[in-house]
Design a protein around this motif. Structure first.
Motif, PDB file in Angstrom:
ATOM      1  N   VAL A 123      -4.521 -11.015 -20.580  1.00 17.95           N
ATOM      2  CA  VAL A 123      -5.529 -11.605 -21.464  1.00 17.95           C
ATOM      3  C   VAL A 123      -6.305 -10.500 -22.183  1.00 17.95           C
ATOM      4  O   VAL A 123      -6.516 -10.560 -23.400  1.00 17.95           O
ATOM      5  CB  VAL A 123      -6.484 -12.536 -20.673  1.00 17.95           C
ATOM      6  CG1 VAL A 123      -7.701 -12.903 -21.503  1.00 17.95           C
ATOM      7  CG2 VAL A 123      -5.745 -13.785 -20.225  1.00 17.95           C
ATOM      8  N   TYR A 149      -2.425 -15.691 -27.157  1.00 14.52           N
ATOM      9  CA  TYR A 149      -3.686 -15.416 -26.455  1.00 14.52           C
ATOM     10  C   TYR A 149      -4.221 -16.701 -25.818  1.00 14.52           C
ATOM     11  O   TYR A 149      -4.647 -16.695 -24.656  1.00 14.52           O
ATOM     12  CB  TYR A 149      -4.707 -14.825 -27.426  1.00 14.52           C
ATOM     13  CG  TYR A 149      -6.064 -14.604 -26.824  1.00 14.52           C
ATOM     14  CD1 TYR A 149      -6.286 -13.580 -25.915  1.00 14.52           C
ATOM     15  CD2 TYR A 149      -7.137 -15.421 -27.164  1.00 14.52           C
ATOM     16  CE1 TYR A 149      -7.535 -13.377 -25.353  1.00 14.52           C
ATOM     17  CE2 TYR A 149      -8.381 -15.226 -26.614  1.00 14.52           C
ATOM     18  CZ  TYR A 149      -8.577 -14.203 -25.703  1.00 14.52           C
ATOM     19  OH  TYR A 149      -9.819 -14.011 -25.157  1.00 14.52           O
ATOM     20  N   GLY A 150      -4.184 -17.807 -26.555  1.00 15.42           N
ATOM     21  CA  GLY A 150      -4.673 -19.080 -26.024  1.00 15.42           C
ATOM     22  C   GLY A 150      -3.900 -19.533 -24.801  1.00 15.42           C
ATOM     23  O   GLY A 150      -4.490 -19.999 -23.820  1.00 15.42           O
ATOM     24  N   VAL A 151      -2.582 -19.383 -24.832  1.00 18.30           N
ATOM     25  CA  VAL A 151      -1.758 -19.768 -23.681  1.00 18.30           C
ATOM     26  C   VAL A 151      -2.042 -18.848 -22.490  1.00 18.30           C
ATOM     27  O   VAL A 151      -2.128 -19.302 -21.346  1.00 18.30           O
ATOM     28  CB  VAL A 151      -0.250 -19.774 -24.044  1.00 18.30           C
ATOM     29  CG1 VAL A 151       0.608 -20.012 -22.821  1.00 18.30           C
ATOM     30  CG2 VAL A 151       0.027 -20.834 -25.107  1.00 18.30           C
ATOM     31  N   ILE A 210      -2.727 -15.371 -31.823  1.00 19.92           N
ATOM     32  CA  ILE A 210      -3.838 -16.180 -31.308  1.00 19.92           C
ATOM     33  C   ILE A 210      -3.296 -17.276 -30.392  1.00 19.92           C
ATOM     34  O   ILE A 210      -3.886 -17.573 -29.342  1.00 19.92           O
ATOM     35  CB  ILE A 210      -4.672 -16.768 -32.462  1.00 19.92           C
ATOM     36  CG1 ILE A 210      -5.422 -15.636 -33.180  1.00 19.92           C
ATOM     37  CG2 ILE A 210      -5.655 -17.825 -31.955  1.00 19.92           C
ATOM     38  CD1 ILE A 210      -6.114 -16.060 -34.456  1.00 19.92           C
ATOM     39  N   GLY A 211      -2.174 -17.873 -30.744  1.00 19.72           N
ATOM     40  CA  GLY A 211      -1.552 -18.887 -29.887  1.00 19.72           C
ATOM     41  C   GLY A 211      -1.132 -18.304 -28.546  1.00 19.72           C
ATOM     42  O   GLY A 211      -1.353 -18.907 -27.496  1.00 19.72           O
ATOM     43  N   VAL A 220      -4.868 -17.305 -21.871  1.00 21.94           N
ATOM     44  CA  VAL A 220      -6.187 -17.697 -21.349  1.00 21.94           C
ATOM     45  C   VAL A 220      -6.068 -18.987 -20.537  1.00 21.94           C
ATOM     46  O   VAL A 220      -6.647 -19.103 -19.455  1.00 21.94           O
ATOM     47  CB  VAL A 220      -7.210 -17.844 -22.497  1.00 21.94           C
ATOM     48  CG1 VAL A 220      -8.481 -18.533 -22.018  1.00 21.94           C
ATOM     49  CG2 VAL A 220      -7.539 -16.484 -23.096  1.00 21.94           C
ATOM     50  N   LEU A 221      -5.322 -19.958 -21.055  1.00 24.57           N
ATOM     51  CA  LEU A 221      -5.127 -21.215 -20.326  1.00 24.57           C
ATOM     52  C   LEU A 221      -4.477 -20.960 -18.972  1.00 24.57           C
ATOM     53  O   LEU A 221      -4.899 -21.526 -17.956  1.00 24.57           O
ATOM     54  CB  LEU A 221      -4.278 -22.182 -21.156  1.00 24.57           C
ATOM     55  CG  LEU A 221      -3.969 -23.530 -20.515  1.00 24.57           C
ATOM     56  CD1 LEU A 221      -5.250 -24.324 -20.254  1.00 24.57           C
ATOM     57  CD2 LEU A 221      -3.019 -24.321 -21.415  1.00 24.57           C
ATOM     58  N   TRP A 253      -6.244  -9.699 -26.177  1.00 24.67           N
ATOM     59  CA  TRP A 253      -7.532  -9.770 -26.879  1.00 24.67           C
ATOM     60  C   TRP A 253      -7.697  -8.563 -27.804  1.00 24.67           C
ATOM     61  O   TRP A 253      -8.233  -8.682 -28.902  1.00 24.67           O
ATOM     62  CB  TRP A 253      -8.694  -9.850 -25.897  1.00 24.67           C
ATOM     63  CG  TRP A 253     -10.019  -9.762 -26.604  1.00 24.67           C
ATOM     64  CD1 TRP A 253     -10.918  -8.741 -26.550  1.00 24.67           C
ATOM     65  CD2 TRP A 253     -10.584 -10.731 -27.491  1.00 24.67           C
ATOM     66  NE1 TRP A 253     -12.006  -9.015 -27.340  1.00 24.67           N
ATOM     67  CE2 TRP A 253     -11.823 -10.238 -27.944  1.00 24.67           C
ATOM     68  CE3 TRP A 253     -10.158 -11.964 -27.959  1.00 24.67           C
ATOM     69  CZ2 TRP A 253     -12.636 -10.923 -28.834  1.00 24.67           C
ATOM     70  CZ3 TRP A 253     -10.973 -12.661 -28.850  1.00 24.67           C
ATOM     71  CH2 TRP A 253     -12.194 -12.140 -29.268  1.00 24.67           C
ATOM     72  N   VAL A 259      -5.954  -9.539 -30.903  1.00 22.94           N
ATOM     73  CA  VAL A 259      -6.619 -10.621 -31.625  1.00 22.94           C
ATOM     74  C   VAL A 259      -7.871 -10.097 -32.315  1.00 22.94           C
ATOM     75  O   VAL A 259      -8.191 -10.500 -33.420  1.00 22.94           O
ATOM     76  CB  VAL A 259      -6.974 -11.782 -30.664  1.00 22.94           C
ATOM     77  CG1 VAL A 259      -7.856 -12.812 -31.341  1.00 22.94           C
ATOM     78  CG2 VAL A 259      -5.701 -12.425 -30.130  1.00 22.94           C
TER      79      VAL A 259
END
Length: 160
Positions: free
Chosen positions: A142, A36-38, A33-34, A40-41, A146, A149
């Motif tokens: 991404v 994935y977050g990076v 998830i981390g 996306v950012l 996903w 995730v």
């Protein structure tokens, strides 16, 4: 490619050197998830940077400073993703996407800052194409992560 072949094709393919379903299950979920977050950012920053190019070209040239500032600020995220992809047992496809992102960022830097006199055309003419390739690779990353995730939604889609 038929629908039946879609259900058999994932980032966890059973090929030499690729990650297996068991390895994904053993990865800490917060790490995925981390990551994935990076990713996306990075993608959001890249999208904002593309918008600033449009603003600089069509509205006010002061936006070029923002465009340059953004790439200097978020390009490090690509290196974070690259290291992260090799520390955890991500699939070869995800690893390759992170390598390509770093290479494309390097090409972006090269096309803007290197002006060899021996070339008939400036390298900068490739800058927009490389930028759009970077958007494509980043978006693909991404979407691939996903799937990891949210494997339940992917399974439902693949079972159709």
């Amino acid at each position: 490619m038929g629908l039946s072949s879609l259900s058999k094709t994932t980032d966890l393919e059973q090929v030499p050197g690729a990650q297996t379903v068991d390895q994904t299950a053993n990865m800490p979920q917060f790490s995925v998830i981390g990551f994935y977050g990076v990713a996306v950012l990075f993608n959001i920053c890249l999208s904002i940077q593309v918008l600033t190019v449009g603003l600089a070209y069509f509205a006010d040239t002061i936006w070029w400073q923002t465009h340059s500032w953004l790439v200097r600020g978020y390009s490090g995220l690509a290196f974070v993703l690259l290291v992260w992809a090799y520390v955890l047992p991500f699939s070869q496809r995800i690893r390759l996407l992170t390598v390509i992102m770093v290479i494309l960022l390097g090409c972006q830097f090269l096309t803007i800052h290197w002006h060899p006199s021996f070339l008939p055309l400036p390298l900068a003419i490739g800058h927009p194409f490389i930028g759009f390739s970077l958007v494509s690779v980043s978006s693909t990353l991404v979407h691939r992560v996903w799937r990891m995730v949210s494997p339940k939604q992917t399974t439902e889609i693949n079972s159709i």
